[in-house]
Design an enzyme around this catalytic site. Structure first.
Site, PDB file in Angstrom:
ATOM      1  N   CYS B  37       0.805  -1.222   0.000  1.00  0.00           N
ATOM      2  CA  CYS B  37       0.000   0.000   0.000  1.00  0.00           C
ATOM      3  C   CYS B  37       0.836   1.269   0.000  1.00  0.00           C
ATOM      4  CB  CYS B  37      -1.026   0.002   1.133  1.00  0.00           C
ATOM      5  SG  CYS B  37      -0.517  -0.771   2.638  1.00  0.00           S
ATOM      6  N   CYS B 106      -2.298  -3.335   9.005  1.00  0.00           N
ATOM      7  CA  CYS B 106      -1.878  -2.061   9.597  1.00  0.00           C
ATOM      8  C   CYS B 106      -1.420  -2.271  11.041  1.00  0.00           C
ATOM      9  CB  CYS B 106      -3.027  -1.057   9.576  1.00  0.00           C
ATOM     10  SG  CYS B 106      -3.563  -0.651   7.913  1.00  0.00           S
TER      11      CYS B 106
END
Lengths: 176, 134
Positions: B37, B106
């Site tokens: 990402c 994350c």
């Protein structure tokens, strides 16, 4: 996942000619246009519509170098995505952290020229990475065992893209 | 995607954003990233002579979940010993923030950042010890 290269009927390679790709998309979209199927049986109308959607999706994937690279890697059986890819190098992380902080500083100073300059430098890098990826993809055709070597550059490309997205948002904000 | 209230709260009011002097021998710095990402996360701890984390700072360029995960991590780190800090798991962060499955990575990034900050601090201490032993 459907192979976007097959859907658009173009050769599966990284350095596609963008004009050729756009032409292919336009021709197929025209051929599949609902107007052409107005009098056709319902099943055929549905089929042409779903083909038209596939063609649009494939075009979006192939237009974007990041998604095009991902599609090529998937085709060759190289896993891509969150857990499959190597960690970015410390040097790249350090550099991207510094550049992003500089971008943030330029934004706070409302220094549009500095934002442009930072973005230009990254765009130059992006071009170099794209060229290098093109060479790597070409060199690994037909021997796809070497393809995993493209992954670090694909990761870098995503970092550069993020930077450029952020830079254009700031450019827009500062010029309005 | 819908973010949980806790993610939004940390995103809008991130705790402990900033920088510690990475050359300070009491400071450990972790710099990690998610290539899929394009996120980059820096997490720093300042450890007292008694081994307690007295300050923690972060800077994250990434999505709301990545920012919230690192913000929460710095909150949790303060006041903990190094050994306690090592016990922080990504699953605890994910649970606290109600991260959906697609955003679990994350919290993994935040755990990596903690571990790498601790490793950096320890290697500095080891280098110091080696130097004073000579």
């Amino acid at each position: 996942m459907i192979d976007p290269f097959q859907t658009l009927g173009v050769e599966a390679r990284f350095d596609l000619d963008p004009d050729d790709l756009a032409r292919r998309h336009r021709d197929l979209s025209r051929a599949l246009h609902p107007d052409r199927y107005a009098g056709a049986p319902a099943a055929e109308r549905r089929l042409s519509l779903s083909r038209a959607i596939e063609v649009n999706d494939a075009f979006r994937v192939l237009k974007d170098p990041i998604r095009r690279a991902e599609a090529l890697l998937r085709r060759a059986g190289v896993p891509v995505g969150e857990t499959a890819e190597p960690k970015p190098s410390p040097d790249l992380l350090m550099e991207m952290m510094e550049r992003r902080e500089e971008l943030g500083d330029a934004r706070r100073r409302k220094d549009l020229a500095a934002v442009h300059a930072l973005a230009d430098a990254i765009r130059l890098r992006e071009r170099e990475v794209l060229a290098s990826m093109g060479r790597q993809f070409a060199a690994s055709d037909p021997d796809t065992t070497k393809l995993a070597a493209v992954l670090p550059e694909l990761g870098e490309l995503r970092y550069l893209r993020r930077f450029l997205d952020e830079a254009s948002a700031i450019e827009e904000e500062l010029s309005s | 995607m819908a973010y949980s209230e806790k993610v939004i709260e940390h995103y809008e009011n991130p705790r402990n954003v900033g920088t510690l002097d990475k050359n300070d021998e009491h400071v450990g710095t972790g710099l990690v990233g998610a290539p899929a990402c394009g996120d980059v996360m820096r997490l720093q701890i300042k450890v007292s002579d008694s081994g307690v984390i007295e300050d923690a700072k972060f800077k994250t360029f990434g999505c709301g979940s990545a920012i919230a995960s690192s913000s929460l991590a710095t909150e949790w780190l303060k006041g903990k010993t190094i050994d306690e800090a090592e016990q922080i798991k990504n699953s605890m962060i994910a649970e606290e923030l109600h991260l959906p499955p697609v955003k679990i990575h994350c919290s993994v990034l935040a755990e990596d950042a903690i571990k790498s900050a601790i490793a950096d601090f320890r290697s500095k201490q080891a280098a110091k010890k080696a130097l004073s032993g000579q």
